[in-house]
Scaffold this motif. Structure first.
Motif, PDB file in Angstrom:
ATOM      1  N   ALA A   1       0.830  -1.202   0.000  1.00 31.95           N
ATOM      2  CA  ALA A   1       0.000   0.000   0.000  1.00 31.95           C
ATOM      3  C   ALA A   1       0.870   1.260   0.000  1.00 31.95           C
ATOM      4  N   GLN A   2       2.029   1.229   0.667  1.00 32.33           N
ATOM      5  CA  GLN A   2       2.934   2.375   0.641  1.00 32.33           C
ATOM      6  C   GLN A   2       3.441   2.633  -0.772  1.00 32.33           C
ATOM      7  N   LEU A   3       3.794   1.565  -1.500  1.00 30.65           N
ATOM      8  CA  LEU A   3       4.241   1.733  -2.887  1.00 30.65           C
ATOM      9  C   LEU A   3       3.129   2.294  -3.757  1.00 30.65           C
ATOM     10  N   VAL A   4       1.912   1.798  -3.543  1.00 32.38           N
ATOM     11  CA  VAL A   4       0.768   2.279  -4.319  1.00 32.38           C
ATOM     12  C   VAL A   4       0.474   3.736  -3.986  1.00 32.38           C
ATOM     13  N   ALA A   5       0.553   4.104  -2.708  1.00 33.81           N
ATOM     14  CA  ALA A   5       0.284   5.487  -2.306  1.00 33.81           C
ATOM     15  C   ALA A   5       1.318   6.429  -2.898  1.00 33.81           C
ATOM     16  N   GLN A   6       2.600   6.028  -2.935  1.00 36.49           N
ATOM     17  CA  GLN A   6       3.634   6.867  -3.529  1.00 36.49           C
ATOM     18  C   GLN A   6       3.392   7.083  -5.019  1.00 36.49           C
ATOM     19  N   ARG A   7       2.886   6.089  -5.691  1.00 35.13           N
ATOM     20  CA  ARG A   7       2.665   6.181  -7.123  1.00 35.13           C
ATOM     21  C   ARG A   7       1.394   6.945  -7.459  1.00 35.13           C
ATOM     22  N   THR A   8       0.308   6.666  -6.763  1.00 33.48           N
ATOM     23  CA  THR A   8      -1.003   7.210  -7.134  1.00 33.48           C
ATOM     24  C   THR A   8      -1.412   8.425  -6.328  1.00 33.48           C
ATOM     25  N   GLY A   9      -0.753   8.658  -5.199  1.00 29.48           N
ATOM     26  CA  GLY A   9      -1.150   9.778  -4.359  1.00 29.48           C
ATOM     27  C   GLY A   9      -2.337   9.494  -3.473  1.00 29.48           C
ATOM     28  N   LEU A  10      -2.771   8.243  -3.396  1.00 26.58           N
ATOM     29  CA  LEU A  10      -3.890   7.880  -2.521  1.00 26.58           C
ATOM     30  C   LEU A  10      -3.452   7.892  -1.060  1.00 26.58           C
ATOM     31  N   PRO A  11      -4.386   8.150  -0.152  1.00 28.02           N
ATOM     32  CA  PRO A  11      -4.066   7.997   1.268  1.00 28.02           C
ATOM     33  C   PRO A  11      -3.722   6.544   1.579  1.00 28.02           C
ATOM     34  N   GLN A  12      -2.989   6.356   2.668  1.00 27.48           N
ATOM     35  CA  GLN A  12      -2.547   5.019   3.034  1.00 27.48           C
ATOM     36  C   GLN A  12      -3.723   4.069   3.225  1.00 27.48           C
ATOM     37  N   ALA A  13      -4.792   4.542   3.864  1.00 26.20           N
ATOM     38  CA  ALA A  13      -5.953   3.683   4.109  1.00 26.20           C
ATOM     39  C   ALA A  13      -6.607   3.257   2.796  1.00 26.20           C
ATOM     40  N   ASP A  14      -6.750   4.237   1.873  1.00 28.46           N
ATOM     41  CA  ASP A  14      -7.349   3.905   0.574  1.00 28.46           C
ATOM     42  C   ASP A  14      -6.439   2.972  -0.233  1.00 28.46           C
ATOM     43  N   ALA A  15      -5.152   3.184  -0.114  1.00 25.21           N
ATOM     44  CA  ALA A  15      -4.212   2.316  -0.826  1.00 25.21           C
ATOM     45  C   ALA A  15      -4.288   0.892  -0.289  1.00 25.21           C
ATOM     46  N   GLU A  16      -4.381   0.744   1.045  1.00 26.04           N
ATOM     47  CA  GLU A  16      -4.511  -0.591   1.608  1.00 26.04           C
ATOM     48  C   GLU A  16      -5.814  -1.251   1.174  1.00 26.04           C
ATOM     49  N   LYS A  17      -6.883  -0.457   1.087  1.00 26.90           N
ATOM     50  CA  LYS A  17      -8.151  -1.007   0.623  1.00 26.90           C
ATOM     51  C   LYS A  17      -8.051  -1.477  -0.819  1.00 26.90           C
ATOM     52  N   ARG A  18      -7.364  -0.689  -1.661  1.00 26.26           N
ATOM     53  CA  ARG A  18      -7.195  -1.105  -3.062  1.00 26.26           C
ATOM     54  C   ARG A  18      -6.370  -2.387  -3.137  1.00 26.26           C
ATOM     55  N   VAL A  19      -5.310  -2.472  -2.341  1.00 36.14           N
ATOM     56  CA  VAL A  19      -4.458  -3.670  -2.367  1.00 36.14           C
ATOM     57  C   VAL A  19      -5.264  -4.909  -2.003  1.00 36.14           C
ATOM     58  N   ASN A  20      -6.044  -4.824  -0.925  1.00 32.17           N
ATOM     59  CA  ASN A  20      -6.836  -5.979  -0.500  1.00 32.17           C
ATOM     60  C   ASN A  20      -7.895  -6.353  -1.527  1.00 32.17           C
ATOM     61  N   THR A  21      -8.520  -5.327  -2.141  1.00 36.72           N
ATOM     62  CA  THR A  21      -9.546  -5.602  -3.154  1.00 36.72           C
ATOM     63  C   THR A  21      -8.949  -6.283  -4.373  1.00 36.72           C
ATOM     64  N   VAL A  22      -7.832  -5.756  -4.874  1.00 40.25           N
ATOM     65  CA  VAL A  22      -7.194  -6.337  -6.063  1.00 40.25           C
ATOM     66  C   VAL A  22      -6.685  -7.747  -5.766  1.00 40.25           C
ATOM     67  N   TYR A  23      -6.111  -7.943  -4.572  1.00 37.35           N
ATOM     68  CA  TYR A  23      -5.618  -9.277  -4.231  1.00 37.35           C
ATOM     69  C   TYR A  23      -6.759 -10.289  -4.160  1.00 37.35           C
ATOM     70  N   THR A  24      -7.901  -9.872  -3.603  1.00 37.01           N
ATOM     71  CA  THR A  24      -9.064 -10.759  -3.536  1.00 37.01           C
ATOM     72  C   THR A  24      -9.565 -11.107  -4.940  1.00 37.01           C
ATOM     73  N   GLN A  25      -9.613 -10.112  -5.840  1.00 35.67           N
ATOM     74  CA  GLN A  25     -10.027 -10.378  -7.217  1.00 35.67           C
ATOM     75  C   GLN A  25      -9.074 -11.354  -7.905  1.00 35.67           C
ATOM     76  N   MET A  26      -7.778 -11.160  -7.661  1.00 40.01           N
ATOM     77  CA  MET A  26      -6.797 -12.066  -8.263  1.00 40.01           C
ATOM     78  C   MET A  26      -6.970 -13.482  -7.745  1.00 40.01           C
ATOM     79  N   GLN A  27      -7.178 -13.649  -6.452  1.00 38.56           N
ATOM     80  CA  GLN A  27      -7.376 -14.962  -5.867  1.00 38.56           C
ATOM     81  C   GLN A  27      -8.625 -15.629  -6.432  1.00 38.56           C
ATOM     82  N   THR A  28      -9.681 -14.849  -6.626  1.00 41.75           N
ATOM     83  CA  THR A  28     -10.921 -15.402  -7.182  1.00 41.75           C
ATOM     84  C   THR A  28     -10.693 -15.925  -8.594  1.00 41.75           C
TER      85      THR A  28
END
Length: 294
Positions: A216-243
Motif C-alpha cells: 500500500a505504501q508503494l501504491v500510495a507513492q505512485r497514485t497519491g492515494l491515502p494510506q488507508a485507501d491504498a490498503e483497501k485497493r491492495v486488498n480488493t485487487v488481491y481478492t479479485q486475483m485470488q478469485t
C-alpha cells in the motif's frame, strides 16, 4: 478258425513307425493368417480415417487424443478388429496341414489355438505400428496432469511478467484516476517486487498485514492515494486475483478429470475390441479347419 493273439509291444511299435506324425502347430498357416489380419486391419483403419469414422490414424506420427475417441471410433475399431481377426483366423485354420489319426476334440483344440496365435501375432504387429496412437490414448490423462502442473509453476516463475494474469492485477494497483491518469509508466522495480510478494502468498486467502502495508505504501507513492485507501485497493485487487486464480484452477482440475475419464473409457473399449477379436479369430479358425478336412 483260430483266435488272433493280442498285439504285443513290438507290434505296436512297428505300427507307430508306419503312421506318419504331423506337427501339432502349423506355423506357416499361423503366420499367413496373422499377416493377412494385420494388413486388413491397416486397410480398414485407413478407410475409417478417410470416411471420418475413426480418429485413429494408421501412420506412426499421427496419434489420437482420448477426447477425440468418440462413438464412431469405437464402432469402427470394433468392426475392424472383428473383420480382420475373422479373416486371419479362417486362413490359419484353412491353410494348416491335415492331422490324420487325431481325435476330433484334439483337432478342434488345435484349430482354436491356431486362430488365437494368428490373432496374437497380428495384434502385436498392429500395436507396434500404432504405438504413438495407443500411447497418446493411454497417456493423455498423465499429459493433462503434467500440463496443469507446468502451468501453475510457470505462473509462479513469471509472476513479475506482464504476460501473466497476475501481471494485470499488479498493474491495476498503480493506476491513477481522473486527470492524473497520464502517460507516466511505472518503473519495473516496484512491479517486480509486488509480483513476487503476490506470488509468495498465493496459497493465502489474504495478504499478511506487513506485506499489505508495504504494498500500500508503494501504491500510495505512485497514485497519491491515502494510506488507508491504498490498503483497501491492495486488498480488493488481491481478492479479485485470488478469485480468478481459483476459478482457473478449478477449470484446469475439471479438464484433468475429464481427460482421465476419457482415457479410461478409450482403454476399456480397446480391451473389449481386442477380446472380441481373439474370440472371433479362435472360433472362425475351427470353421476353416473343418473346411480343410472336408
Amino acid at each position: 478258425m483260430s483266435r488272433p493273439y493280442p498285439a504285443t509291444a513290438d507290434d505296436l511299435g512297428s505300427l507307430a513307425t508306419t503312421v506318419p506324425t504331423a506337427s501339432a502347430v502349423s506355423w506357416g498357416a499361423i503366420l499367413a493368417g496373422a499377416a493377412a489380419a494385420a494388413a486388413l486391419s491397416l486397410i480398414l483403419l485407413m478407410l475409417g480415417v478417410g470416411l471420418g469414422l475413426s480418429s485413429v490414424s494408421p501412420w506412426a506420427r499421427d496419434g489420437v487424443s482420448a477426447s477425440t475417441f468418440g462413438t464412431s471410433t469405437v464402432v469402427w475399431i470394433t468392426v475392424t478388429q472383428v473383420a480382420a481377426s475373422a479373416f486371419g483366423g479362417y486362413l490359419a485354420g484353412r491353410l494348416r496341414q491335415r492331422w490324420a489319426h487325431t481325435h476330433s476334440d484334439e483337432v478342434y483344440f488345435r484349430d482354436t489355438a491356431h486362430g488365437f496365435l494368428a490373432w496374437a501375432i497380428a495384434s502385436l504387429a498392429t500395436v507396434t505400428l500404432l504405438a504413438s496412437a495407443v500411447g497418446s490414448i493411454l497417456g493423455s490423462g498423465a499429459q493433462a496432469v503434467g500440463t496443469a502442473a507446468a502451468a501453475g509453476a510457470q505462473l509462479v516463475a513469471k509472476a513479475d511478467s506482464a504476460d501473466t494474469p497476475m501481471g494485470y492485477f499488479v498493474d491495476s494497483l498503480f493506476r491513477k484516476e481522473g486527470d492524473a491518469a497520464v502517460a507516466d509508466p511505472v518503473s519495473a522495480a516496484p512491479l517486480i517486487e509486488v509480483g513476487r510478494i503476490f506470488a509468495t502468498n498465493l496459497q493465502a486467502t489474504t495478504l499478511p498485514p506487513a506485506d499489505a502495508r508495504y504494498v500500500a505504501q508503494l501504491v500510495a507513492q505512485r497514485t497519491g492515494l491515502p494510506q488507508a485507501d491504498a490498503e483497501k485497493r491492495v486488498n480488493t485487487v488481491y481478492t479479485q486475483m485470488q478469485t480468478q486464480l481459483h476459478s482457473a484452477k478449478t477449470t484446469a482440475l475439471e479438464a484433468v478429470e475429464k481427460s482421465r475419464k476419457l482415457s479410461a473409457y478409450a482403454a476399456l473399449w480397446l480391451f473389449i475390441a481386442l477380446l472380441m477379436g481373439a474370440f472371433v479369430s479362435s472360433w472362425v479358425a475351427t470353421y476353416g479347419g473343418r473346411q480343410r478336412d472336408l
